[in-house]
Write a protein that holds these residues in place. Structure first.
Motif, short mmCIF file in Angstrom:
data_model
loop_
_atom_site.label_atom_id
_atom_site.label_comp_id
_atom_site.label_asym_id
_atom_site.label_seq_id
_atom_site.Cartn_x
_atom_site.Cartn_y
_atom_site.Cartn_z
N ALA A 229 24.79 -0.30 1.23
CA ALA A 229 23.81 0.62 1.83
C ALA A 229 22.71 0.96 0.83
O ALA A 229 21.53 1.04 1.20
N ARG A 230 23.06 1.14 -0.42
CA ARG A 230 22.05 1.42 -1.45
C ARG A 230 21.16 0.19 -1.67
O ARG A 230 19.94 0.32 -1.87
N ALA A 231 21.76 -0.99 -1.65
CA ALA A 231 20.97 -2.22 -1.78
C ALA A 231 20.01 -2.35 -0.61
O ALA A 231 18.86 -2.78 -0.77
N GLN A 232 20.46 -1.95 0.58
CA GLN A 232 19.60 -1.97 1.75
C GLN A 232 18.42 -1.00 1.55
O GLN A 232 17.28 -1.30 1.91
N GLY A 233 18.68 0.16 0.95
CA GLY A 233 17.62 1.12 0.66
C GLY A 233 16.60 0.57 -0.32
O GLY A 233 15.39 0.78 -0.16
#
Length: 94
Positions: free
Chosen positions: A72-76
């Motif tokens: 999810a952080r990589a997606q951000g």
């Protein structure tokens, strides 16, 4: 919880881009200070290129989050990179 991690990734990506831009201005800037380098880059029309080079730090943040299995952080970070690209295009063509 996922939305919180996406927001953390976006903030991380935007900060990485800003820090990358500062580093690029320090390394490749032709002025005596950051402000001078920024003004010269704007007047010569190379500011968008410097912003693009500064966004390279997002690669490190993206792969760090992927390696730590924080998708999810990589997606951000990916969203932040797209935001920087859109802003760069807007600045370039206005």
């Amino acid at each position: 919880m996922k939305n919180k991690n996406i927001i953390i990734g976006i903030v991380t990506g935007l900060l990485a881009s800003a820090i990358g831009l500062l580093l690029v201005l320090l390394l490749f800037g032709k002025g005596n200070s950051l402000n001078d380098s920024l003004q010269i880059a704007l007047s010569q029309g190379v500011f968008t290129k410097l912003v693009s080079m500064g966004a390279i730090l997002n690669l490190g943040a993206f792969f760090l989050f992927l390696r730590r299995k924080e998708d999810a952080r990589a997606q951000g970070v990916l969203i932040a990179t797209v935001i920087v690209a859109i802003i760069t295009l807007i600045i370039r063509f206005i």
